[in-house]
Design an enzyme around this catalytic site. Structure first.
Site, mmCIF file in Angstrom:
data_model
loop_
_atom_site.group_PDB
_atom_site.id
_atom_site.type_symbol
_atom_site.label_atom_id
_atom_site.label_comp_id
_atom_site.label_asym_id
_atom_site.label_seq_id
_atom_site.Cartn_x
_atom_site.Cartn_y
_atom_site.Cartn_z
ATOM 1 N N TYR A 98 -1.052 5.445 -11.549
ATOM 2 C CA TYR A 98 0.107 4.643 -11.135
ATOM 3 C C TYR A 98 0.754 3.959 -12.333
ATOM 4 O O TYR A 98 1.974 4.009 -12.520
ATOM 5 C CB TYR A 98 -0.340 3.598 -10.112
ATOM 6 N N LYS A 113 4.565 4.574 -13.786
ATOM 7 C CA LYS A 113 5.564 3.499 -13.764
ATOM 8 C C LYS A 113 5.994 3.097 -15.177
ATOM 9 O O LYS A 113 7.151 2.722 -15.391
ATOM 10 C CB LYS A 113 5.017 2.296 -12.999
ATOM 11 N N THR A 168 4.253 -6.521 1.118
ATOM 12 C CA THR A 168 4.356 -5.243 1.824
ATOM 13 C C THR A 168 2.939 -4.700 2.006
ATOM 14 O O THR A 168 1.996 -5.173 1.356
ATOM 15 C CB THR A 168 5.173 -4.217 1.016
#
Length: 256
Positions: free
Chosen positions: A161, A165, A196
């Site tokens: 990840y 990014k 979220t």
């Protein structure tokens, strides 16, 4: 809200990943400012939910299922958005995945490729077709959702990840320089933990999450989707006309 304050009135805005989380918050924020919003993503049901929320607030929106890892899907998405809403003025690229945490030696090839296919290749394809339309029709603004993890901080277990990014940040800044003379202004927002499901650990209760964030972040809480959306709207607005290739970090002081 008065008509004069609706700074995106009449604008056509495309939001990838618009069915949930930050993407949904961004879509709702643009709609409140008068934009006609297209939300795109893989899951039609959540896109329809976002459209219903926009319409309940008096806005106009359309749902377009699309897989941003497929060039044909992205090309068709941009064309359909422009055809329905008279062009493409702003694009916000929120679509992304967050793989299960794993040490580098334990990441599977499938996890690695899925992460990069969506977070990086999908971002490139989205910009490729958005920019092509914008530069042929007088310009526009693009805001990419990156992350404070990668370009700005490290976290164990998140190599795939973070690497994807971090690459989004480099891609954004390079694209900004490539295309500002085409009238296309490109920037990024790098959130930290946001309220979220993506920021919630498996099985974690709301109270446990709140306690974890009080300890982990100087601000003592996660950011709201509304806060991230406000930053996106600013970068897409005429008020940020001189902001090119910026990466605005919104992480509650985690990287201060």
């Amino acid at each position: 809200m008065t008509g004069e304050s609706r700074i995106f009135a009449g604008c056509s805005v495309l939001v990838t990943g618009g069915g949930t989380g930050i993407g949904r918050g961004v879509a709702l924020a643009f709609a409140r400012q008068g934009a006609r919003v297209t939300v795109a993503g893989r899951t039609g049901s959540t896109l329809k939910e976002t459209v219903a929320l926009v319409e309940a607030g008096g806005g106009e929106a359309a749902a377009r299922p699309a897989d941003i890892t497929r060039a044909a899907d992205v090309s068709a998405l941009v064309e359909a958005t422009a055809r329905q809403f008279g062009g493409l003025d702003v694009a916000v690229n929120c679509a992304g995945v967050f793989p299960p945490p794993a040490a580098v030696a334990d990441i599977t090839e499938e996890q690695w490729h899925r992460t990069f296919d969506t977070n990086l290749t999908g971002m490139w394809l989205s910009m490729k077709y958005e920019i092509a339309h914008m530069r042929a029709h007088g310009g526009g603004a693009i805001v990419n959702i990156a992350s404070n993890i990668g370009a700005h901080r490290r976290a164990p277990g998140l190599a795939a990840y973070a690497a994807s990014k971090a690459a989004v940040g480099v891609l954004t800044r390079t694209a900004a320089l490539d295309h500002i003379r085409d009238g296309v202004r490109i920037n990024a927002v790098s959130p930290g933990p946001v309220d979220t499901p993506m920021s919630t650990l498996p099985g974690e209760t709301p109270d446990a999450k709140a306690a974890r964030m009080r300890d982990a972040l100087p601000v003592g809480r996660v950011s709201s989707t509304e806060e991230i959306a406000a930053a996106v709207l600013h970068l897409a607005s005429p008020a940020a006309a001189s902001t090119v290739g910026a990466d605005l970090v919104l992480d509650g002081g985690a990287t201060a």
